[in-house]
Design a protein around this motif. Structure first.
Motif, PDB file in Angstrom:
ATOM      1  N   ILE A 107      14.247   0.459   0.352  1.00  0.00           N
ATOM      2  CA  ILE A 107      13.853  -0.850  -0.167  1.00  0.00           C
ATOM      3  C   ILE A 107      13.535  -0.754  -1.651  1.00  0.00           C
ATOM      4  CG2 ILE A 107      12.193  -2.742   0.025  1.00  0.00           C
ATOM      5  CD1 ILE A 107      11.756  -1.836   2.953  1.00  0.00           C
ATOM      6  N   TRP A 108      12.763   0.258  -2.018  1.00  0.00           N
ATOM      7  CA  TRP A 108      12.363   0.429  -3.413  1.00  0.00           C
ATOM      8  C   TRP A 108      13.582   0.688  -4.298  1.00  0.00           C
ATOM      9  CZ3 TRP A 108       9.156  -0.790  -6.896  1.00  0.00           C
ATOM     10  CH2 TRP A 108       8.979  -0.043  -8.062  1.00  0.00           C
ATOM     11  N   GLU A 113       8.113  -2.312 -15.913  1.00  0.00           N
ATOM     12  CA  GLU A 113       7.047  -2.355 -14.919  1.00  0.00           C
ATOM     13  C   GLU A 113       7.393  -3.396 -13.863  1.00  0.00           C
ATOM     14  OE1 GLU A 113       3.009  -1.072 -17.301  1.00  0.00           O
ATOM     15  OE2 GLU A 113       3.591  -3.189 -17.315  1.00  0.00           O
ATOM     16  N   VAL A 114       7.102  -3.070 -12.614  1.00  0.00           N
ATOM     17  CA  VAL A 114       7.392  -3.964 -11.502  1.00  0.00           C
ATOM     18  C   VAL A 114       6.071  -4.520 -10.962  1.00  0.00           C
ATOM     19  CG1 VAL A 114       8.474  -4.218  -9.249  1.00  0.00           C
ATOM     20  CG2 VAL A 114       9.426  -2.608 -10.919  1.00  0.00           C
ATOM     21  N   ARG A 123       0.827  -1.203   0.000  1.00  0.00           N
ATOM     22  CA  ARG A 123       0.000   0.000   0.000  1.00  0.00           C
ATOM     23  C   ARG A 123       0.864   1.257   0.000  1.00  0.00           C
ATOM     24  NH1 ARG A 123      -5.367  -0.187   0.957  1.00  0.00           N
ATOM     25  NH2 ARG A 123      -5.298   1.949   1.749  1.00  0.00           N
ATOM     26  N   VAL A 124       1.908   1.265   0.797  1.00  0.00           N
ATOM     27  CA  VAL A 124       2.771   2.444   0.876  1.00  0.00           C
ATOM     28  C   VAL A 124       3.484   2.676  -0.459  1.00  0.00           C
ATOM     29  CG1 VAL A 124       4.836   3.385   1.965  1.00  0.00           C
ATOM     30  CG2 VAL A 124       3.074   2.316   3.369  1.00  0.00           C
ATOM     31  N   LEU A 125       3.956   1.615  -1.085  1.00  0.00           N
ATOM     32  CA  LEU A 125       4.616   1.751  -2.373  1.00  0.00           C
ATOM     33  C   LEU A 125       3.677   2.307  -3.439  1.00  0.00           C
ATOM     34  CD1 LEU A 125       6.896  -1.401  -2.814  1.00  0.00           C
ATOM     35  CD2 LEU A 125       7.592   0.956  -2.394  1.00  0.00           C
ATOM     36  N   SER A 126       2.401   1.951  -3.353  1.00  0.00           N
ATOM     37  CA  SER A 126       1.435   2.419  -4.340  1.00  0.00           C
ATOM     38  C   SER A 126       0.821   3.757  -3.966  1.00  0.00           C
ATOM     39  CB  SER A 126       0.321   1.373  -4.524  1.00  0.00           C
ATOM     40  OG  SER A 126      -0.340   1.107  -3.300  1.00  0.00           O
ATOM     41  N   GLY A 127       1.332   4.397  -2.892  1.00  0.00           N
ATOM     42  CA  GLY A 127       0.879   5.730  -2.520  1.00  0.00           C
ATOM     43  C   GLY A 127      -0.374   5.767  -1.678  1.00  0.00           C
ATOM     44  N   LYS A 128      -0.743   4.646  -1.067  1.00  0.00           N
ATOM     45  CA  LYS A 128      -1.941   4.585  -0.240  1.00  0.00           C
ATOM     46  C   LYS A 128      -1.561   4.586   1.240  1.00  0.00           C
ATOM     47  CE  LYS A 128      -4.420   1.856  -3.711  1.00  0.00           C
ATOM     48  NZ  LYS A 128      -5.112   0.575  -3.974  1.00  0.00           N
ATOM     49  N   GLY A 164      -5.332 -14.744   0.879  1.00  0.00           N
ATOM     50  CA  GLY A 164      -5.126 -15.068  -0.520  1.00  0.00           C
ATOM     51  C   GLY A 164      -3.883 -14.347  -0.977  1.00  0.00           C
ATOM     52  N   PHE A 165      -4.046 -13.386  -1.890  1.00  0.00           N
ATOM     53  CA  PHE A 165      -2.892 -12.630  -2.339  1.00  0.00           C
ATOM     54  C   PHE A 165      -3.307 -11.217  -2.708  1.00  0.00           C
ATOM     55  CE2 PHE A 165      -4.701 -14.262  -6.225  1.00  0.00           C
ATOM     56  CZ  PHE A 165      -4.538 -13.242  -7.134  1.00  0.00           C
ATOM     57  N   ASN A 166      -2.342 -10.316  -2.679  1.00  0.00           N
ATOM     58  CA  ASN A 166      -2.487  -8.942  -3.158  1.00  0.00           C
ATOM     59  C   ASN A 166      -1.416  -8.695  -4.207  1.00  0.00           C
ATOM     60  OD1 ASN A 166      -4.610  -8.077  -1.404  1.00  0.00           O
ATOM     61  ND2 ASN A 166      -3.122  -7.976   0.270  1.00  0.00           N
ATOM     62  N   SER A 167      -1.708  -7.851  -5.168  1.00  0.00           N
ATOM     63  CA  SER A 167      -0.725  -7.540  -6.197  1.00  0.00           C
ATOM     64  C   SER A 167      -0.774  -6.056  -6.519  1.00  0.00           C
ATOM     65  CB  SER A 167      -0.968  -8.360  -7.464  1.00  0.00           C
ATOM     66  OG  SER A 167      -2.234  -8.061  -8.017  1.00  0.00           O
ATOM     67  N   VAL A 168       0.389  -5.517  -6.872  1.00  0.00           N
ATOM     68  CA  VAL A 168       0.527  -4.116  -7.242  1.00  0.00           C
ATOM     69  C   VAL A 168       1.460  -4.039  -8.442  1.00  0.00           C
ATOM     70  CG1 VAL A 168       1.458  -1.868  -6.553  1.00  0.00           C
ATOM     71  CG2 VAL A 168       0.112  -3.202  -4.933  1.00  0.00           C
ATOM     72  N   ARG A 169       1.104  -3.215  -9.431  1.00  0.00           N
ATOM     73  CA  ARG A 169       1.979  -2.989 -10.584  1.00  0.00           C
ATOM     74  C   ARG A 169       2.440  -1.539 -10.558  1.00  0.00           C
ATOM     75  NH1 ARG A 169       0.436  -5.162 -16.404  1.00  0.00           N
ATOM     76  NH2 ARG A 169       1.282  -7.015 -15.373  1.00  0.00           N
ATOM     77  N   LEU A 170       3.755  -1.351 -10.520  1.00  0.00           N
ATOM     78  CA  LEU A 170       4.340  -0.019 -10.451  1.00  0.00           C
ATOM     79  C   LEU A 170       5.187   0.230 -11.692  1.00  0.00           C
ATOM     80  CD1 LEU A 170       5.486  -0.006  -6.715  1.00  0.00           C
ATOM     81  CD2 LEU A 170       3.376   0.918  -7.670  1.00  0.00           C
TER      82      LEU A 170
END
Length: 249
Positions: A240-241, A128-129, A100-105, A116-122
């Motif tokens: 980390i990023w 693209e990561v 969430r923090v990486l995606s700006g939330k 289950g799972f969560n996914s984020v595309r940056l």
């Protein structure tokens, strides 16, 4: 005393977990659509909150702003390449908050386990990561190893203040290390802002990182992904990023 037979509820839960693991694997395979290709050379492991060498943050040159806008208006000849990052760790270690923090939330209040799972595309300038988080409950840890060979980097989150479950975290981490001896691993010592958090030296010893092959890329970074104080754009997450961008480049 003879062992008690498994009840219908236990069998149903076990069957559901097996089906869930299979579905997760199929979805991730379809999501990635390719095998992993190595894009880095071997290097020495780095320990501590401040890595010896941080990658430079790639930013657009302001002078190229007009060219970037014009290029965005034109149809792309080909899509950006994809990089895959697997985010694992025991439940409550901060995996979902990290995404969430990486995606700006902003972080969510309270502990909400991932079932289950969560996914984020940056997107970045060159690729693209895709970050995939799989729940850390005991039923889901069995399936972690099925995804390790499909990604470029593994991020393993550890709750620095959870001393009681640290041996479990160590056991699961070394299972993943044995599964793929070449995969770079970033161990994130999360929740360093808590008073009861273990030091980096303690965590290195308790996680058995000093025994890892010196030819393998293993990194230990201190972080407070969701610090108790105000704000969530903390330097630990940025480090980390940046390290992930270096490993994926």
């Amino acid at each position: 005393m003879a062992p008690r037979p498994l009840g219908p509820l236990v069998l149903a839960v076990g069957g559901a977990a097996a089906v869930l693991g299979s579905v997760l694997f199929v979805l991730w395979k379809a999501y990635c659509g390719r095998g992993r290709e190595r894009r880095w050379g071997r290097g020495e492991a780095r320990w501590g909150a401040e890595p010896a060498r941080l990658p430079q943050w790639d930013e657009w040159d302001p002078e190229d702003e007009e060219e970037a806008v014009a290029a965005a208006a034109e149809p792309a000849l080909e899509e950006l390449e994809q990089r895959e990052v697997l985010v694992l760790g025991l439940d409550g270690s901060g995996k979902s908050t990290f995404l969430r923090v990486l995606s700006g939330k902003p972080p969510l209040e309270g502990h909400i386990p991932t079932w289950g799972f969560n996914s984020v595309r940056l997107p970045t300038k060159d690729f693209e990561v895709d970050l995939l988080e799989i729940g850390g409950s005991q039923n889901l840890r069995f399936y972690w190893k099925e995804f390790v060979n499909e990604v470029d980097v593994l991020v393993f989150m550890v709750d620095s203040a959870d001393r009681l479950r640290l041996p479990w975290a160590r056991q699961e981490l070394h299972k993943l290390l044995d599964k793929d001896p070449d995969l770079p691993v970033v161990v994130v010592a999360n929740k360093q802002d808590l008073n009861e958090a273990m030091s980096m030296v303690e965590l290195q010893q308790e996680l058995g990182l000093q025994a890892v092959d010196s030819q393998r890329e293993v990194f230990l970074l201190a972080a407070s992904v969701a610090p108790a104080g105000p704000g969530f754009g903390n330097p630990g997450t940025v480090h980390i990023w940046k390290l992930l961008l270096e490993l994926l480049s």
